[in-house]
Design a protein around this motif. Structure first.
Motif, short mmCIF file in Angstrom:
data_model
loop_
_atom_site.label_atom_id
_atom_site.label_comp_id
_atom_site.label_asym_id
_atom_site.label_seq_id
_atom_site.Cartn_x
_atom_site.Cartn_y
_atom_site.Cartn_z
N HIS B 623 0.90 -1.39 0.07
CA HIS B 623 0.05 0.06 -0.01
C HIS B 623 0.86 1.13 0.00
O HIS B 623 0.46 2.10 0.74
N ASN B 624 1.81 1.17 -0.85
CA ASN B 624 2.68 2.34 -0.70
C ASN B 624 2.81 2.84 -2.18
O ASN B 624 3.63 2.67 -3.01
N LYS B 625 1.77 3.65 -2.61
CA LYS B 625 1.59 4.19 -3.87
C LYS B 625 2.82 5.30 -4.34
O LYS B 625 3.17 5.08 -5.42
N TYR B 626 3.29 6.06 -3.40
CA TYR B 626 4.33 6.96 -3.51
C TYR B 626 5.48 6.45 -4.04
O TYR B 626 6.04 6.56 -5.05
N GLU B 627 6.04 5.32 -3.38
CA GLU B 627 7.21 4.46 -3.79
C GLU B 627 6.74 3.79 -5.28
O GLU B 627 7.81 3.71 -6.09
N ALA B 628 5.59 3.24 -5.36
CA ALA B 628 5.28 2.36 -6.57
C ALA B 628 5.37 3.42 -7.71
O ALA B 628 5.94 2.84 -8.69
N LYS B 629 5.03 4.55 -7.57
CA LYS B 629 5.00 5.54 -8.99
C LYS B 629 6.53 5.79 -9.25
O LYS B 629 6.67 5.98 -10.53
N LYS B 630 7.51 5.64 -8.36
CA LYS B 630 8.88 5.93 -8.71
C LYS B 630 9.19 4.89 -9.71
O LYS B 630 10.03 5.18 -10.66
N TYR B 631 8.57 3.52 -9.24
CA TYR B 631 9.31 2.50 -10.35
C TYR B 631 8.38 2.47 -11.63
O TYR B 631 8.95 2.19 -12.48
N ALA B 632 7.11 2.98 -11.53
CA ALA B 632 6.32 2.83 -12.64
C ALA B 632 6.81 3.48 -13.83
O ALA B 632 6.78 2.91 -15.05
N SER B 633 7.63 4.68 -13.51
CA SER B 633 8.07 5.41 -14.75
C SER B 633 9.45 4.56 -15.60
O SER B 633 9.31 4.71 -16.56
N ARG B 634 10.01 3.40 -14.66
CA ARG B 634 10.87 2.86 -15.28
C ARG B 634 10.60 1.59 -15.90
O ARG B 634 11.35 0.89 -16.39
N VAL B 635 9.37 1.25 -15.76
CA VAL B 635 8.83 -0.05 -16.28
C VAL B 635 8.99 0.04 -17.94
O VAL B 635 8.71 1.05 -18.47
N GLY B 636 9.54 -0.97 -18.47
CA GLY B 636 9.46 -1.15 -20.05
C GLY B 636 8.23 -0.90 -20.66
O GLY B 636 7.12 -1.14 -20.15
N PRO B 637 8.04 -0.53 -21.93
CA PRO B 637 7.18 -0.27 -22.50
C PRO B 637 5.98 -1.39 -22.91
O PRO B 637 4.73 -1.09 -22.55
N GLU B 638 6.80 -2.61 -22.62
CA GLU B 638 5.65 -3.70 -22.83
C GLU B 638 4.56 -3.85 -21.51
O GLU B 638 3.42 -4.22 -21.62
N GLN B 639 5.11 -3.52 -20.39
CA GLN B 639 4.43 -3.61 -19.31
C GLN B 639 3.88 -2.31 -18.50
O GLN B 639 3.51 -2.37 -17.54
N LYS B 640 4.28 -1.40 -19.53
CA LYS B 640 4.10 -0.04 -18.96
C LYS B 640 2.51 0.30 -18.45
O LYS B 640 2.34 0.79 -17.43
#
Lengths: 596, 695
Positions: B623-640
């Protein structure tokens, strides 16, 4: 009480009545009040034969679970042990009896061995000095237990392991005995077909037992036309795949035991308004699943994707039926409506239950992980990338998904590739040992011994030949209105059932090559009938085949066989027998060894 | 001479009796009869006689002699008694003579004096000796009741199917009861006994005091009691010379009589003729006989059925007559002719002057596959006469292995028994033979036998696995089965050993075995396990906590969770944990610790081999959306798209999906559009779809 057993082509209630009679006769031999001490494993299967009321009618006043030291106090004249013939149970019984002797008035002890008396066990009781304490030592030949109108099981959980890992054919002997009992009730089966080493052994035992019974000429008109004995190890693939029928999925997710399933209670809470959900039931909801329930009989064997539409159609029919009350004007009409109420209410309850179950299952089947797993399974079965390390399996291990799930997938890959390349196999094994613990080296070895996991020998992959010849993978599967058995796995047609189908038409001669690739001999035996008992089939009359799975059968395979039975031009109806009703997980679990 | 009444003597006022000899017995006994043990079989059966039974001194000069006569006085058998002192004789319903010895051993003879078998009445009887014994007959067969020197009763309701019941103690019984008998009520055998003025009824559960209805007063002891043949009536003789007669249920008195003789009678029995309504008791003293009677009741019995008649004929070896009767009555084969033939065969095997081959052939010719004939029974008889070879030949005709095997074992043909048992497929039978063989042969021979019988060997291995682990090891050793030996020692390393050194040693043995089995993988894995185990031990010592028996994966995780990341790294390197799995492991552990800083550092340590979607997933799981968002931007295009949806950024997910022109992604985003907030996004997607379709 067990009317659904007589709905099928063969009235299996006859068998149930026969075993009930045998039980009553035994109970009456021990005159007076009784307590039964149960080998816990037997209580489930016995529940399908006799409810407590039957026991009560025969003065059974108390029931205990067999365990060490003293028996609980009971003011009864007879104490009867209902046990499987196992040495470790004999030790417990002796302990019970010896501690009983030192107390109060003596009681009569008896033993009922299920399904067979054992000299070995009696010798053990003798060595422990208690054999003489038993007035009656008898056997109760409960080999095949009727589960449904077309389904019999021995519920012998260790059968596969014993047969294929330990070369112990005890359960095969019991299977042969069970088949002799069936023949005594339903007539000699004129033709026996088989595939596999165990099948051969069972057939040999049957032929031998028939010779032993010379003199008691069977004069019953044969009900079965054929018997097909199939080794589970002829088709190791099918149970590993996730079953996609309604019943199969219930079993995969919640596990069906002796026709009962335990479900999480939340979905079954009585819906009351303003309740605020404070009194949620905590005990699991236990439901019996068999064809006695009309709705269940209709949907159990459907692909799960076809269940929803049946449920919603049924919901409309039922609410329409309830709406009828507004049209009932005259006293006669109202009376008519009321007389149908109990049936309608039962139907509504049944619908509510299955809607809840379907919701529970849907939660699982729509999850991403379920989808990913299914995709991998289907790739393997259709022959895609079976020869290299699969990244989904790798990820499952890295995330420590349940070991059984991982083993099922690895075994599936191995079977679909006629064994894995040594490097791939070793990689999986090493990953599993490092992640789940080195003790699993024993389990891995068991899987190898059973042929579920193995290195590819000779660098040859036979699976594509088998797949193509037997048409195991069907791309154009119709889940809603199936035209082929492959609907039960949404594409994969169970090998075992395909063999049965091809035997019935056009015959196994057409697939000799594949039969030679599959393990064990295939054979045919005839049991001659006296001329008076030979059947003259009416044109259009279906043959009845008893198909016996030695080592277990899944609900999806049963569904596929029922599908074949119902085909209009199928020509064959099936009655299914097995050593155990199982699924991939319970199967793998039976092969696991936990040293601590 | 011709006067019919000439030899009748008056008896009392209104009756006469006469005495004449029915048959003359072929024995030269007069007064000595009183010193013999005598037993006459029911229904006019044979009479057994044991001369000189009481021989306390060990003098061998006068041995007891057992003689058997037919009811008409013809001698049937005579044999010297060489066993122990006999207390009692009696005939079973099957006309078998039971000789009860003082030590509780019962020897059973046929009516031609042929020894059949023996059995013991149990340890208690052996220890306390037999004081008295009664043979009684019920609808189930013939029973035997024993009174021991300890004044306890032991009873078997059917000597053909011996089940011993020790009856409960009679409270306060110091000496033997003055008299006793067995009663049979409700299909259960009871014992009625008299102690002074009291009567007790024993069943197997309890001892209860009972009284006789209408008993005259003044009785201080009962001297004799007798029960009628059908167990319906009972008579007791008291020390006041009084006789009570009534039902054996003790509910009703039928009559009573005072004879004024106080001497204890020698014998008292019920007598009556079939279908007669007259019931009477005959009481005998040394020189006096008294008949007391009159108890009207209609009794019919048909105990002597056709089966029993046939049995009697067979026992007297009148086979042809018996077969003629069967054929005349058209009895089914199983009950009739084949049973008689089987008996004939049993007799035939005793003809010692005929060779084994001839006897076997003759029997098989006559019996063939006649239903209901048990070749094993006949073989057992042959063996009983010492003709083992004949027995084996006969057993070859027996189709049922269950019947063959026990006899073969008895005849010490265990190896033959083993192959017969294996043929049958009955594993229990195989086990039985195996345990026999194990006791019979020395270990080497036993193992050798097993080696030639793979099915038996695997069964025995299973047995050893649960019962005799050490033997299991020896078996594997004998077969050079190093793979199984390896597994054996793996198991042993868990089961037997507590100390780490011991466990490691067991594992070393396992690894050695795996090498010998050329199973390099298992050997290396086991060596890894030893290494891990030692290390875990050291970790426990140094860091405390629990490490032993954790998997390698869990050990590393535990170290990270405990803040020992250096050691965790080292361990992962030492055991060459693949990079991908190590990333999953660290990711999971750090998220569990909610050490977000460290997680971020880790994510940047190098390019993730598992991508960044797992980072997003695990943060959302915590339940840590703040941290999650940090990584979302680094996810490759296929799983973006997936990642953006996970963190709840529907609008951006829609943009990416539209950019990808991916229909699956578009519908995935659409399914996440909820309510009014995402209305605009939904419209956007629909527009993009429409556009795509136009093209």
């Amino acid at each position: 009480m067990a009317a659904h057993l007589s709905y099928g082509r063969v009235n299996l209630n006859v068998l149930r009545e026969a075993v009930r009679r045998e039980l009553r006769e035994f109970l009456d031999k021990c005159a007076g009040s009784k307590a039964i001490v149960w080998d816990e494993y037997l209580t489930g299967p016995f529940g399908l034969i006799a409810q407590y009321s039957l026991l009560k009618e025969h003065e059974v006043e108390k029931m205990f679970t067999l365990k060490g030291s003293r028996l609980p106090a009971a003011d009864v004249k007879n104490i009867i042990f209902f046990v499987r013939p196992r040495l470790e149970l004999m030790d417990i019984i002796a302990e019970n009896v010896l501690s009983e002797d030192r107390r109060g008035p003596t009681r009569d002890f008896h033993i009922l061995f299920v399904p067979r008396r054992s000299l070995l066990c009696e010798q053990r009781l003798k060595d422990l000095g208690v054999l003489g304490s038993f007035i009656h030592r008898e056997e109760y030949s409960l080999d095949l237990i009727p589960f449904d109108g077309d389904l019999l099981s021995m519920e012998s959980e260790g059968a596969f392991k014993e047969c294929y890992l330990e070369s112990d054919q005890t359960s095969l002997y019991h299977a042969a005995k069970g088949l002799m009992t069936l023949q005594a009730l339903y007539g000699t089966i004129p033709q026996i077909f088989g595939k596999g080493e165990c099948a051969r052994q069972v057939a040999n035992m049957m032929i031998r037992m028939k010779r032993e019974f010379t003199g008691s000429q069977n004069s019953i008109f044969p009900v079965f036309d054929n018997l097909l004995l199939l080794d589970r190890n002829v088709d190791l693939l099918t149970p590993l795949a996730t079953q996609l029928t309604y019943e199969g999925l219930i079993d995969e997710i919640y596990g069906i035991q002796n026709s009962y399933v335990k479900l999480p209670p939340e979905k079954f809470a009585p819906k009351k308004q303003g309740d605020g959900g404070k009194d949620l039931p905590t005990e699991a909801k236990k439901l019996q699943l068999n064809s006695a329930e009309e709705l269940y009989a209709e949907i159990r064997d459907k692909n799960f994707n076809a269940v929803g539409s049946v449920l919603s159609k049924r919901a409309k029919v039922i609410s329409a039926a309830f709406e009828e009350r507004h049209n009932a004007k005259t006293v006669g009409e109202i009376k008519q409506f009321v007389s149908q109420l109990p049936h309608m209410q039962a139907a509504r309850g049944s619908l509510a239950n299955h809607t809840s179950i379907a919701e529970l299952i849907k939660d699982v089947t729509t999850s991403e992980d379920f989808f990913d797993k299914l995709t991998v399974e289907q790739e393997f079965m259709s022959g895609v990338d079976t020869d290299k390390v699969n990244s989904y399996i790798e990820d499952c291990i890295a995330q420590k998904h349940p070991l059984i799930k991982v083993l099922r997938l690895v075994c599936l890959q191995s079977v679909c590739n006629s064994g894995l390349k040594q490097k791939v196999l070793d990689y999986y094994k090493r990953e599993i040992l490092q992640t789940y613990g080195y003790e699993h080296i024993l389990t891995l070895y068991n899987l190898e011994k059973a042929g579920l996991l193995k290195p590819q020998t000779g660098g040859r992959n036979n699976y594509p030949t088998i797949r193509k010849t037997l048409r195991l993978w069907m791309d154009d599967v119709n889940e809603q209105n199936p035209t082929d058995i492959s609907y039960v796995y949404s594409g994969y047609a169970p090998l075992s059932v395909r063999l049965a189908q091809l035997l019935s038409r056009p015959g196994w001669r057409s697939i000799e090559e594949v039969l030679r690739i599959l393990p064990g001999p295939h054979f045919e035996e005839r049991q001659p009938l006296p001329t008076g008992l030979q059947k003259k089939r009416q044109p259009g009359e279906n043959r009845v085949t008893l198909i016996f799975f030695l080592g277990g059968v899944t609900f999806a395979e049963i569904a596929a066989l029922r599908f074949l039975s119902q085909l209009e031009d199928g020509g064959t109806e099936y009655v299914i027998a097995t050593t155990k009703l199982m699924n991939g997980s319970s199967w793998i679990e039976s092969l696991m060894e936990k040293p601590f | 001479m011709d006067c019919y009444t000439a030899n009748w003597n008056p008896l009392g006022d209104s009756a006469f009796y006469r005495k004449y000899e029915l048959y003359s017995m072929d024995w030269d006994l007069k007064e000595e009869l009183r010193d013999c043990l005598v037993a006459a079989a029911p229904y006019g059966g044979p009479i057994a006689l044991l001369r000189n039974p009481w021989r306390k001194e060990k003098a061998t000069s006068i041995r007891p002699v057992l003689e058997i006569y037919s009811a008409s006085g013809l001698p049937l058998a005579s044999l010297l008694w060489k066993s122990g002192p006999v207390v009692s004789l009696g005939w079973s319903a099957e006309e078998e003579l039971l000789c009860v010895q003082e030590d509780g051993v019962v020897l059973v003879y046929g009516l031609h004096g042929d020894f059949r078998r023996h059995f013991s009445m149990g340890n208690e009887v052996l220890q306390n000796r037999v004081l008295d014994a009664r043979i009684f007959h019920t609808e189930f067969g013939s029973g035997l009741a024993i009174l021991t020197g300890a004044h306890r009763f032991t009873l078997s309701a059917n000597v053909g199917d011996l089940k011993l019941r020790r009856m409960p103690e009679v409270p306060g019984l110091q000496s033997a009861p003055s008299c006793w008998t067995t009663l049979c009520q409700d299909r259960v055998a009871h014992i009625l006994l008299a102690v002074g003025p009291d009567l007790y009824l024993l069943d197997h559960a309890a001892c209860s005091a009972v009284t006789l209805p209408g008993l005259a007063p003044g009785v201080s002891s009962f001297l004799q009691m007798a029960v009628s043949f059908t167990y319906r009536h009972l008579a007791l003789f008291t020390d006041t010379g009084y006789i009570w007669m009534g039902t054996s249920s003790l509910k009703e008195k039928l009559c009573e009589f005072n004879c004024n003789i106080r001497a204890p009678p020698k014998q008292m029995v019920w007598c009556s003729r079939p279908r007669s309504k007259e019931r009477a008791v005959v009481v005998a003293w040394e020189r006096r006989l008294m008949v007391v009677g009159d108890a009207p009741e209609s009794i019919q019995y048909k105990q002597l059925t056709i089966q029993v008649l046939l049995d009697r004929l067979v026992l007297r070896r009148l086979y042809p007559l018996a077969i003629q009767i069967c054929e005349y009555l058209r009895l089914p084969e199983v009950q009739g002719v084949s049973r008689i033939l089987a008996h004939w065969a049993c007799y035939k095997v005793q003809q010692k002057d005929v060779s084994d081959e001839d006897v076997a052939r003759a029997i098989n010719q006559k019996l063939g596959d006649t239903p209901g004939v048990s070749y094993s029974d006949i073989a057992a008889r042959a063996y009983g006469c010492g003709r083992t070879e004949l027995a084996i030949k006969l057993l070859e005709y027996e189709p049922r292995s269950g019947e063959q095997v026990p006899l073969l074992l008895k005849m010490k043909r265990s190896k033959l028994a083993l192959s017969k048992a294996i043929e049958s497929g009955d594993t229990d039978l195989v086990f039985t033979v195996l345990l026999h063989l194990k006791n019979e042969l020395n270990r080497g021979d036993f193992f050798m036998t097993l080696r030639n019988q793979p099915m038996a060997l695997s069964l025995y291995r299973q047995f050893c696995k649960h019962q005799e682990l050490e033997t299991l090891k020896d078996l594997y050793n004998q077969d050079d089965n190093h793979q199984e030996l390896g597994s054996f020692h793996i198991r042993a390393s868990y089961a037997a050993e507590e100390r780490i050194e011991g466990r490691v040693a067991a594992l070393q043995t396992a690894a050695d075995a795996f090498y010998k089995a050329k199973n390099e993988f298992a050997a290396k894995a086991t060596e890894d396990q030893m290494r891990l185990l030692r290390l875990q031990r050291r970790l426990e010592d140094e860091l405390g906590g629990h490490f032993v028996d954790l998997s390698l994966h869990d050990t590393v995780t535990t170290l990270i969770l405990g803040g020992h990341s250096k050691r965790a790294e080292q361990l992962a390197r030492d055991f060459r944990i693949p990079d991908k799995r190590l990333w999953w492991l660290k990711l999971t552990a750090l998220a569990d610790l909610e050490d977000w800083e460290e997680l971020e550092k880790f994510s940047k340590s190098k390019k993730s081999p598992i991508g960044y979607l797992p980072f997003v997933e695990i943060c959302m799981k915590q339940h840590n959306k703040y941290e999650a968002k940090k990584y979302a931007s680094r996810v490759g295009p296929e799983q973006k798209v997936k990642a953006l949806l996970l963190v709840g950024d529907v609008a951006q997910a829609a943009d990416v999906a539209i950019e990808h022109r991916n229909e699956a992604e578009l519908s995935l985003v659409l399914s996440h559009c909820t309510g009014a907030t995402d209305g605009a996004t939904a419209d956007k997607i629909q527009r993009a779809r429409a556009q795509a379709q136009k093209k």
